[in-house]
Design an enzyme around this catalytic site. Structure first.
Site, PDB file in Angstrom:
ATOM      1  N   THR A  87       0.872  -1.179   0.000  1.00  0.00           N
ATOM      2  CA  THR A  87       0.000   0.000   0.000  1.00  0.00           C
ATOM      3  C   THR A  87       0.904   1.222   0.000  1.00  0.00           C
ATOM      4  O   THR A  87       1.656   1.432   0.956  1.00  0.00           O
ATOM      5  CB  THR A  87      -0.892   0.033   1.254  1.00  0.00           C
ATOM      6  OG1 THR A  87      -1.645  -1.176   1.313  1.00  0.00           O
ATOM      7  CG2 THR A  87      -1.838   1.217   1.217  1.00  0.00           C
ATOM      8  N   LYS A 162      -7.912   1.424  -3.056  1.00  0.00           N
ATOM      9  CA  LYS A 162      -7.547   0.975  -1.699  1.00  0.00           C
ATOM     10  C   LYS A 162      -7.716   2.113  -0.678  1.00  0.00           C
ATOM     11  O   LYS A 162      -8.318   1.927   0.379  1.00  0.00           O
ATOM     12  CB  LYS A 162      -6.091   0.483  -1.721  1.00  0.00           C
ATOM     13  CG  LYS A 162      -5.430   0.307  -0.384  1.00  0.00           C
ATOM     14  CD  LYS A 162      -5.641  -1.042   0.206  1.00  0.00           C
ATOM     15  CE  LYS A 162      -5.082  -1.094   1.618  1.00  0.00           C
ATOM     16  NZ  LYS A 162      -5.341  -2.345   2.280  1.00  0.00           N
ATOM     17  N   LYS A 237      -1.733   4.954   8.701  1.00  0.00           N
ATOM     18  CA  LYS A 237      -0.965   5.072   7.454  1.00  0.00           C
ATOM     19  C   LYS A 237      -1.903   5.300   6.268  1.00  0.00           C
ATOM     20  O   LYS A 237      -1.702   6.203   5.459  1.00  0.00           O
ATOM     21  CB  LYS A 237      -0.140   3.792   7.230  1.00  0.00           C
ATOM     22  CG  LYS A 237       0.521   3.731   5.857  1.00  0.00           C
ATOM     23  CD  LYS A 237       1.129   2.375   5.543  1.00  0.00           C
ATOM     24  CE  LYS A 237       1.528   2.311   4.065  1.00  0.00           C
ATOM     25  NZ  LYS A 237       2.162   1.068   3.678  1.00  0.00           N
TER      26      LYS A 237
HETATM   27  P1  NAD Z   1       6.119  -5.647   7.279  1.00  0.00           P
HETATM   28  O1  NAD Z   1       6.849  -4.469   7.846  1.00  0.00           O
HETATM   29  O2  NAD Z   1       5.849  -6.835   8.136  1.00  0.00           O
HETATM   30  O3  NAD Z   1       6.898  -6.182   5.956  1.00  0.00           O
HETATM   31  C1  NAD Z   1       7.646  -5.357   5.105  1.00  0.00           C
HETATM   32  C2  NAD Z   1       8.962  -6.097   4.820  1.00  0.00           C
HETATM   33  O4  NAD Z   1       9.710  -5.324   3.878  1.00  0.00           O
HETATM   34  C3  NAD Z   1       9.840  -6.266   6.067  1.00  0.00           C
HETATM   35  O5  NAD Z   1      10.125  -7.634   6.279  1.00  0.00           O
HETATM   36  C4  NAD Z   1      11.100  -5.467   5.731  1.00  0.00           C
HETATM   37  O6  NAD Z   1      12.292  -6.048   6.257  1.00  0.00           O
HETATM   38  C5  NAD Z   1      11.083  -5.505   4.217  1.00  0.00           C
HETATM   39  N1  NAD Z   1      11.893  -4.462   3.603  1.00  0.00           N
HETATM   40  C6  NAD Z   1      11.980  -3.154   3.939  1.00  0.00           C
HETATM   41  N2  NAD Z   1      12.839  -2.521   3.121  1.00  0.00           N
HETATM   42  C7  NAD Z   1      13.312  -3.451   2.250  1.00  0.00           C
HETATM   43  C8  NAD Z   1      14.222  -3.409   1.164  1.00  0.00           C
HETATM   44  N3  NAD Z   1      14.826  -2.273   0.808  1.00  0.00           N
HETATM   45  N4  NAD Z   1      14.466  -4.559   0.484  1.00  0.00           N
HETATM   46  C9  NAD Z   1      13.856  -5.725   0.838  1.00  0.00           C
HETATM   47  N5  NAD Z   1      12.980  -5.815   1.862  1.00  0.00           N
HETATM   48  C10 NAD Z   1      12.703  -4.698   2.556  1.00  0.00           C
HETATM   49  O7  NAD Z   1       4.757  -5.053   6.680  1.00  0.00           O
HETATM   50  P2  NAD Z   1       3.445  -5.886   6.233  1.00  0.00           P
HETATM   51  O8  NAD Z   1       2.465  -5.858   7.333  1.00  0.00           O
HETATM   52  O9  NAD Z   1       3.865  -7.165   5.604  1.00  0.00           O
HETATM   53  O10 NAD Z   1       2.878  -4.899   5.104  1.00  0.00           O
HETATM   54  C11 NAD Z   1       3.452  -4.811   3.808  1.00  0.00           C
HETATM   55  C12 NAD Z   1       2.609  -3.866   2.969  1.00  0.00           C
HETATM   56  O11 NAD Z   1       1.270  -4.397   2.902  1.00  0.00           O
HETATM   57  C13 NAD Z   1       2.478  -2.455   3.524  1.00  0.00           C
HETATM   58  O12 NAD Z   1       2.520  -1.562   2.451  1.00  0.00           O
HETATM   59  C14 NAD Z   1       1.129  -2.471   4.222  1.00  0.00           C
HETATM   60  O13 NAD Z   1       0.541  -1.177   4.277  1.00  0.00           O
HETATM   61  C15 NAD Z   1       0.353  -3.399   3.326  1.00  0.00           C
HETATM   62  N6  NAD Z   1      -0.790  -4.066   3.985  1.00  0.00           N
HETATM   63  C16 NAD Z   1      -0.654  -4.650   5.201  1.00  0.00           C
HETATM   64  C17 NAD Z   1      -1.735  -5.285   5.795  1.00  0.00           C
HETATM   65  C18 NAD Z   1      -1.607  -5.939   7.160  1.00  0.00           C
HETATM   66  O14 NAD Z   1      -2.651  -6.301   7.738  1.00  0.00           O
HETATM   67  N7  NAD Z   1      -0.412  -6.158   7.687  1.00  0.00           N
HETATM   68  C19 NAD Z   1      -2.971  -5.327   5.142  1.00  0.00           C
HETATM   69  C20 NAD Z   1      -3.080  -4.771   3.862  1.00  0.00           C
HETATM   70  C21 NAD Z   1      -1.973  -4.131   3.302  1.00  0.00           C
END
Ligand code: NAD
Length: 291
Positions: A87, A162, A237
């Protein structure tokens, strides 16, 4: 299919695992998180994408997405699809789409709803922006990771859908919680309130499916001490992204702005971080002098 997966955090790990379980050859990279079972570990993001037909990204925000994309695009095969499921702000999605096109790669923004539970079960909803041909290539992967795929339009349209959806969700959750708190003070039983509203014109997903009152309505995070679920900081966010988008195009979104202010206070100044976004109810239900 040969698939790269960048960002195997809370959402990305189960999504990548489902792709591997479905028989795709998945190579992943994350700066911190481990790879789930069945996913090959790459030494870098560029290493992960070099043979991939589709490179999936699931990253925290637009700034990180732009940085990762600048790194991986030149390493991707010509014509390969970059499928961003994060997102992010609409501007970042469109900027990345332009950059991909300039380098002869195809791009889709495909943010999700359904949370970690949906990622785990492979029942996410994907809101997709981008060209039909790129979607045709990515569709078999989307069908593994999700239950519903909506093609919303050109690049950026997935992110637009979204944030509009989540702006409605944030505003209705605040409204639902404040109404329960008002009902409490008026001496109206919460179950009675639910029975009326969930079958009347005040009904919404926040009330009917994700009721913020413990012990009332279907099981929800309220019944689990407000453990997320969908964390308040993620709602903050998304409301911030909606406000940013509204400002960029001159849209008037007073309810979105009001919800943003509530979640910002809750997360940044109170105990909202790490709690479900429906924990607005105990917050509003505190004693009159508390707030
Ligand atoms: P998260 O922080 O658990 O996962 C993000 C991952 O990206 C982390 O493991 C981090 O180490 C990795 N990362 C960061 N910088 C990086 C780089 N330069 N290279 C490689 N990896 C890198 O977050 P999440 O909860 O998995 O969410 C991911 C996305 O999905 C976000 O944009 C969030 O808004 C969206 N989202 C989350 C949910 C939820 O319920 N968690 C629901 C819908 C959408």
């Amino acid at each position: 299919m040969k698939v790269a997966f960048i960002g195997t955090g809370n959402m990305g790990a189960p999504m990548a695992r489902n792709l591997a379980d479905a028989g795709h050859e998945v190579t992943g990279f994350d700066t911190q998180a481990p790879m789930p079972d069945g996913v090959l570990v790459a030494a870098s993001a560029t290493d992960a994408v070099k043979d991939a037909e589709v490179a999936v990204t699931m990253l925290p925000n637009g700034e990180i997405l732009r940085a990762v994309v600048a790194e991986i695009l030149p390493a991707m095969a010509p014509g390969a699809v970059l499928l961003d499921c994060s997102t992010v702000d609409v501007d970042s999605a469109r900027a990345v789409a332009r950059e991909a096109a300039a380098q002869g790669r195809r791009f889709l923004d495909a943010p999700v709803s359904g949370g970690v539970g949906g990622a785990d079960a492979g029942t996410l909803t994907f809101m997709v922006g981008g060209a039909e041909d790129a979607l045709a290539t990515a569709r078999p992967l989307l069908e593994v990771m999700g239950a519903r795929i909506v093609h919303c339009g050109e690049a950026g349209a997935g992110q637009a859908a979204k944030i509009c959806n989540n702006m409605i969700l944030g505003a209705t959750m605040v409204a639902t919680c404040e109404a329960f708190a008002l009902a409490d003070r008026l001496g109206l039983d919460r179950q009675a309130m639910f029975d009326v509203v969930s079958t009347s014109s005040g009904q919404s997903w926040s009330m009917n499916t994700y009721c913020p009152a413990p012990g009332v309505g279907p099981t929800s995070p309220a019944d689990n001490d407000y453990r997320p679920g969908f964390a308040a900081e993620l709602m903050l966010k998304d409301l911030g992204l909606a406000a940013q988008a509204a400002e960029a195009v001159g849209a008037t979104t007073p309810m979105g702005a009001a919800a943003l202010a509530e979640y910002r206070t809750f997360v940044e100044q109170e105990d909202g971080k790490g709690r479900d976004f429906s924990a607005m109810l105990p917050r509003f239900a505190g004693k009159p002098g508390d707030r």
